[in-house]
Scaffold this motif. Structure first.
Motif, PDB file in Angstrom:
ATOM      1  N   GLU B 126     -20.385 -10.333   4.448  1.00 25.57           N
ATOM      2  CA  GLU B 126     -19.526 -11.500   4.260  1.00 25.57           C
ATOM      3  C   GLU B 126     -19.872 -12.624   5.220  1.00 25.57           C
ATOM      4  O   GLU B 126     -19.247 -13.693   5.179  1.00 25.57           O
ATOM      5  N   GLY B 127     -20.796 -12.369   6.108  1.00 15.97           N
ATOM      6  CA  GLY B 127     -21.264 -13.441   6.985  1.00 15.97           C
ATOM      7  C   GLY B 127     -20.303 -13.833   8.085  1.00 15.97           C
ATOM      8  O   GLY B 127     -20.450 -14.899   8.683  1.00 15.97           O
ATOM      9  N   VAL B 128     -19.303 -12.983   8.358  1.00 13.46           N
ATOM     10  CA  VAL B 128     -18.370 -13.308   9.446  1.00 13.46           C
ATOM     11  C   VAL B 128     -19.120 -13.239  10.781  1.00 13.46           C
ATOM     12  O   VAL B 128     -18.946 -14.076  11.665  1.00 13.46           O
ATOM     13  N   VAL B 129     -19.952 -12.223  10.901  1.00 11.70           N
ATOM     14  CA  VAL B 129     -20.823 -12.097  12.068  1.00 11.70           C
ATOM     15  C   VAL B 129     -22.251 -12.117  11.539  1.00 11.70           C
ATOM     16  O   VAL B 129     -22.556 -11.401  10.590  1.00 11.70           O
ATOM     17  N   PRO B 130     -23.119 -12.952  12.124  1.00 16.33           N
ATOM     18  CA  PRO B 130     -24.487 -13.041  11.592  1.00 16.33           C
ATOM     19  C   PRO B 130     -25.236 -11.717  11.741  1.00 16.33           C
ATOM     20  O   PRO B 130     -25.180 -11.082  12.795  1.00 16.33           O
ATOM     21  N   ARG B 131     -25.902 -11.332  10.681  1.00 14.93           N
ATOM     22  CA  ARG B 131     -26.632 -10.068  10.671  1.00 14.93           C
ATOM     23  C   ARG B 131     -27.676 -10.006  11.792  1.00 14.93           C
ATOM     24  O   ARG B 131     -27.817  -8.996  12.474  1.00 14.93           O
TER      25      ARG B 131
END
Lengths: 312, 487
Positions: B126-131
């Motif tokens: 979900e892109g809340v924290v960058p992979r």
């Protein structure tokens, strides 16, 4: 308990026993020197040999035996090693024991900074012995008398047997002489007895007074006195029984046989047996048995082969 | 005459500095805060000699008990007593209630986060924290992918560092999620206080903390592998040369469990055993105080002699529980820290109860330019370091040091973050027969197992050097007892 812990407790106890013995020996020796200064140098080698110091070296000063941290026989070394072992198992001994030993360590380190202690070490030596006695008392009264306690007991009994045997070997040539000259030998024998804390106990048990052969007999075979070799062997046997009795392992048979043999040598022998093949030889046999027992303790409880205990 | 304000005529307080920082004892006007009044009165009645005497007594007791730590880099095995200040740090019940709620919220979210990134990775999808932030973190342990962690409790013991900002609010400075230490100093400070100020302690009606070790044991037992109703719990220590060895021994004693070293353990058929005098005994839960890197030479650093070969396999097989789990360090990476508010929001749908400190990511071009243009005002930290190492404190730095950090940041921006220089709150400390103010922080300990347990208070660390903002014991820090008042 963990094998490593047993290892540390056992050695902690041995080093403390060594501390106490060395402190006492030095105390007795320095006291004798005070009264009979001219013979002091002659007596040093025997004292040194009985605590395992090679004597061909230049005669060490009091400093070397008390405070030299590079001399493995010094008091500061013994205390440090006892404390290092305790430090690795400090959660296994009682807080009281740990604090007592840790405090002793800091005290002797601090004392080594003060030259007054070298000039007159008697107060310090007495203090150290008291600390050792206090530690033994705390061990008995504040720690569970379970496996760990038995490893401590075994370590103390084994070390004490070895120290007593070595000390007696140094005197063994004198035990045969029957006639005492009042002036000289008397002091030597009182010194020997005091080195084993046995002066009072011996006199009470031997109304005939100072007689070398009787003294040897007392230190070898007396069943009641804690600094006799018989007593130590009994204590060792009790601890080994307690440690191996509850376990179902086959290998326990060997260690029990060894401790039984040591016990028999001291319980069922008398002075004649000891003198038959020569006292030094008799003592050497006892010492070899102690070394075998030491090895058996490690083989059995500490460094055993793992496949001997994992089910297949 | 008893005073209620900081008055120049009070000899004991003549060097007490009130600055921009929040002071725990005095308001900005010098008026003593109500919950500090009893202590203030006591100090006016006690001669300085008497306080000194009690301080000496406490120090000696610490030395005899061997409450010491080892300083790395100095002569090997140098033991120092942990500097301990006798004046307590006092927190009101109301303040604590909020802190406690905030910590519970935070640790719950962080545990969900760890379960997620080592599992399905939804928060990354979900892109809340960058992979890339996660995968570039050296503390991310891919060996943990798909491992079933008991009760999904990754972080069993947390020691969160809180500071109080000039507005009087608490903020989180760091989450210590790997092998946080210091709790023994918290417990021993209390013991020392009972001797030094028995009456004050009794009058103050404070929350007890002595049950910490039992709560820790209960937490560890609740994480035992299935089918082990009477689990054997052990504490794994790196050994006597570790700076926190005293604490390991202390906690093992307080819990009545074995203190083991790597060499005491062996893994056979994916089951962990310890070598005892009566044969090999199975181990179920390991409270490990050995870092990930050293815990299993087969999987992690092969040169480690502190760990246990095969432990990771036994762990993956579910035959042993490790507290804390492997790989929790990814969540206390200082760059991941910046995302914790979003992480809380994502999993719990709540706003953080305790705020973060504003953090600049050096991977962000705008942030980096901002920081580099005013390095002398910023605190720069390496993301993976702890213990006050690898840090630049701008206002106390030299031009050479700043240049060095500028070079390092530009070479490896992912490895650094920056924060504004924070005014940690100050509290009264007894220094050279005077009461002076020193900067402090607060490290509460959070236990996470079947339930969350937070023992009231925590370790208050003190920067004993005047003006210093570094509270770490390795860098001239000490501690003091923390009192949480009952309602």
């Amino acid at each position: 308990m963990l094998s490593r812990v047993a290892d540390s407790l056992y050695w902690m106890s041995r080093y403390l026993e060594r501390t106490e013995h060395t402190a006492r020996l030095l105390d007795v020796h320095i006291n004798l020197m005070l009264e009979r200064g001219e013979e002091a140098d002659a007596r040093w080698p025997r004292v040194l040999r009985s605590i395992g110091v090679k004597t061909d070296a230049v005669l060490p000063k009091v400093h070397a035996l008390l405070f030299d941290q590079y001399n493995p026989a010094s008091l500061v070394s013994s205390v440090t090693l006892a404390r290092e072992n305790a430090r690795q198992v400090r959660e296994q001994i009682s807080s009281e024991m740990w604090m007592q030993l840790n405090r002793t360590f800091h005290e002797i380190r601090q004392a080594s900074q003060d030259p007054a202690n070298e000039a007159n070490p008697l107060t310090l030596l007495r203090h150290l012995r008291e600390r050792c006695h206090l530690f033994r008392g705390l061990t008995d009264s504040t720690m569970s008398h379970a496996d760990g306690w038995h490893f401590i007991q075994a370590g103390a009994a084994l070390e004490r047997s070895l120290l007593l045997a070595t000390l007696m070997q140094e005197f063994s040539g004198d035990f045969v002489e029957q006639a005492l000259s009042e002036n000289t030998d008397y002091f030597e024998w009182v010194g020997f007895l005091r080195s084993c804390v046995a002066f009072e106990a011996y006199l009470r048990s031997s109304p005939l007074g100072i007689q070398p052969k009787k003294i040897a007999e007392f230190i070898l075979f007396d069943p009641y006195f804690p600094h006799s070799m018989r007593f130590c062997a009994d204590q060792l046997a009790r601890s080994i029984d307690a440690l191996s009795g509850a376990s179902v392992l086959q290998r326990d048979a060997r260690i029990q046989r060894l401790s039984g043999r040591l016990g028999a040598q001291l319980s069922f022998a008398d002075a004649e047996d000891a003198w038959q093949n020569g006292l030094p030889e008799f003592l050497q046999v006892i010492k070899s048995n102690c070394f075998l027992l030491h090895k058996a303790i490690f083989d059995n409880f500490i460094t055993y082969q793992i496949d001997s205990v994992l089910e297949v | 005459m008893l005073r209620t304000t900081l008055d120049p005529s009070l000899q004991l307080f003549k060097d007490y500095g009130l600055g921009v920082a929040y002071d725990e004892m005095f308001g900005a006007d010098g008026e003593v805060r109500p919950h500090y009044r009893a202590l203030f009165e006591l100090l006016q009645n006690l001669p300085a000699d008497e306080i000194s005497r009690r301080q000496t007594e406490a120090d000696l007791s610490f030395l005899h008990q061997g409450i010491t730590f080892t300083v790395y880099g100095s002569e090997e095995g140098t033991e120092k007593i942990f500097p301990h200040d006798l004046l307590p740090r006092i927190i009101t019940a109301k303040e604590w209630a909020k802190v406690s709620l905030g910590l519970e919220q935070r640790i719950t979210a962080l545990n969900m986060f760890l379960a997620d990134i080592y599992g399905e990775g939804r928060i990354l999808d979900e892109g809340v924290v960058p992979r890339e932030l996660i995968y570039s973190c050296p503390q991310f342990r891919r060996q943990m992918r798909g491992v079933q962690v008991a009760r999904r409790a990754y972080v069993t013991v947390t020691g969160t560092d809180l500071i109080r900002t000039p507005d009087g609010e608490f903020a989180v400075l760091e989450d210590n999620l790997r092998v946080p230490s210091g709790v023994s100093y918290m417990l021993n400070s209390r013991t020392a206080m009972k001797r030094a100020f028995p009456q004050l302690l009794q009058q103050s009606h404070i929350e007890p903390i002595d049950h910490y070790a039992q709560a820790l044991l209960a937490t560890l037992r609740s994480l035992a592998p299935e089918g082990r109703p009477e689990p054997t719990v052990v504490l794994l220590t790196p050994g006597i040369y570790n700076s926190a060895y005293f604490e390991h021994a202390y906690l093992a004693r307080q819990m009545g469990i074995e203190l083991v070293e790597g060499r005491d353990l062996i893994v056979h058929d994916n089951v962990v055993y310890m070598r005892t005098t009566r044969g090999m005994k199975r181990v179920d839960v390991i409270y490990r105080r050995v870092d990930d890197d050293f815990i299993d030479p087969i999987v992690f650093r092969p040169d480690s002699s502190l760990g246990v070969s095969g432990l990771m396999n036994a762990y993956r097989a579910g035959n042993v529980t490790l507290g804390n789990a492997i790989g929790t360090g990814v969540a206390d990476d200082k760059a991941v820290y910046a995302y914790v508010p979003q992480i809380i929001k994502h999993y719990l749908g709540e706003d953080p109860i305790i705020n973060n400190v504003e953090t600049f990511l050096m991977t962000d071009d705008i942030h980096r330019q901002h920081v580099l243009s005013q390095l002398d005002k910023m605190v720069v930290k390496a993301v993976g370091e702890s213990g006050g190492y690898g840090m630049l404190i701008g206002p106390h730095s030299t031009a050479t040091e700043r240049e060095e950090f500028r070079r390092r940041i530009e070479a490896n921006p992912r490895n650094y973050i920056a924060q504004n220089t924070l005014q940690l709150s100050t509290a009264p400390c007894f220094i050279d027969s005077q009461v002076e103010s020193r900067h402090i922080d607060l490290r509460p300990y959070i236990l996470y197992g079947e339930k969350v347990t937070i023992v009231p208070g925590g370790l208050t660390r003190v920067a004993l050097r005047k003006g210093s903002l570094v509270v770490n014991s390795s860098q001239g820090g000490g501690c003091k007892d923390t009192w949480v008042l009952r309602q």
